[in-house]
Design an enzyme around this catalytic site. Structure first.
Site, short mmCIF file in Angstrom:
data_model
loop_
_atom_site.label_atom_id
_atom_site.label_comp_id
_atom_site.label_asym_id
_atom_site.label_seq_id
_atom_site.Cartn_x
_atom_site.Cartn_y
_atom_site.Cartn_z
N ASP A 87 0.88 -1.18 0.00
CA ASP A 87 0.00 0.00 0.00
C ASP A 87 0.91 1.22 0.00
O ASP A 87 1.14 1.84 1.03
CB ASP A 87 -0.90 -0.03 1.23
CG ASP A 87 -1.89 1.12 1.26
OD1 ASP A 87 -2.07 1.78 0.21
OD2 ASP A 87 -2.45 1.40 2.33
N SER A 89 2.88 4.83 -1.78
CA SER A 89 2.63 6.09 -2.47
C SER A 89 2.84 5.88 -3.97
O SER A 89 3.16 4.78 -4.42
CB SER A 89 3.58 7.17 -1.94
OG SER A 89 4.93 6.74 -2.06
N ASP A 90 2.66 6.93 -4.75
CA ASP A 90 2.82 6.81 -6.19
C ASP A 90 4.27 6.48 -6.54
O ASP A 90 5.19 6.76 -5.76
CB ASP A 90 2.40 8.12 -6.87
CG ASP A 90 0.90 8.34 -6.81
OD1 ASP A 90 0.17 7.34 -6.71
OD2 ASP A 90 0.46 9.50 -6.84
#
Length: 214
Positions: A87, A89-90
């Site tokens: 899960d 971040s970009d």
């Protein structure tokens, strides 16, 4: 639901506790480890997002503050986890490495036989060629790799994608291998159900042509 009996879970990122909140709803889960690089995320989530952060307080959960890349590479026991959820971040800056072949290899080694990974996979509205490239890298490691998407109103595009891969070459992750009754689905989930599971892998034509060709 793409694993028949997930007992040991690893979450990379997800320090807000939301993923853990969903993971521990499954009685088969015995232990869930979370590794997040920023201690402020779980600390502030507990303060300002208590409904989401409740997963951090579950007795099955162990929280580690550290680099998820290094955790998977050095600390995760070989053949230890049934499921690894990234899960993140970009894919920019240091997080980019969470979308590369070496990371998928480390995840593969940390999984038991039949293990599954799922990882954040961008939106087809924003980065279709990137998705195809990550899928190709993942397919060099895992025999089965699929890409799905869901409605996510908090994202600019309104959707977010995710890769699902398994070490089991015979498993179709597009179909749930476990399921809850309709009554249990209403009790535990606001979004997920058996039909949503399968429908998440149905892609718009343009996205399907690029992603399935990868």
């Amino acid at each position: 639901m793409s694993h028949p009996n997930p007992r040991n879970i690893l979450v990379i990122g997800g320090g807000d506790g939301g993923v853990l909140r969903e993971v521990v709803k499954h009685d088969c889960v015995e232990k869930a480890d979370l590794c997040d690089i920023d201690e402020a995320v779980p600390r502030l989530s507990k303060k300002y997002l208590p409904h989401m952060a409740q997963g951090l307080e579950n007795r099955k959960v162990t929280v580690v503050i550290g680099d998820g890349l290094e955790f998977v590479k050095k600390e995760a026991s070989k053949n230890h986890y049934d499921l690894i959820i990234t899960d993140s971040s970009d894919p920019e800056g240091p997080a980019r490495k969470l979308f590369e072949k070496e990371y998928f290899e480390d995840c593969y080694n940390a999984l038991r036989e039949g293990g599954v990974i799922t990882t954040q996979g961008e939106s087809f509205w924003e980065n279709l060629n990137f998705i195809a490239g990550v899928k190709r890298a993942c397919k060099e490691v895992f025999p089965i790799v699929e890409w799905a998407w869901s409605s996510t109103p908090t994202y600019p595009s309104g959707t977010i994608g995710y890769f699902v891969a398994t070490k089991d070459p015979l498993r179709d992750v597009r179909r749930p291998v476990r399921s809850f009754s309709r009554e249990e689905e209403r009790k535990y989930f606001k979004y997920y159900n058996q039909d949503i599971h399968s429908a998440s892998f149905v892609l718009p034509t343009e996205a399907r042509e690029v992603i399935e060709a990868a």
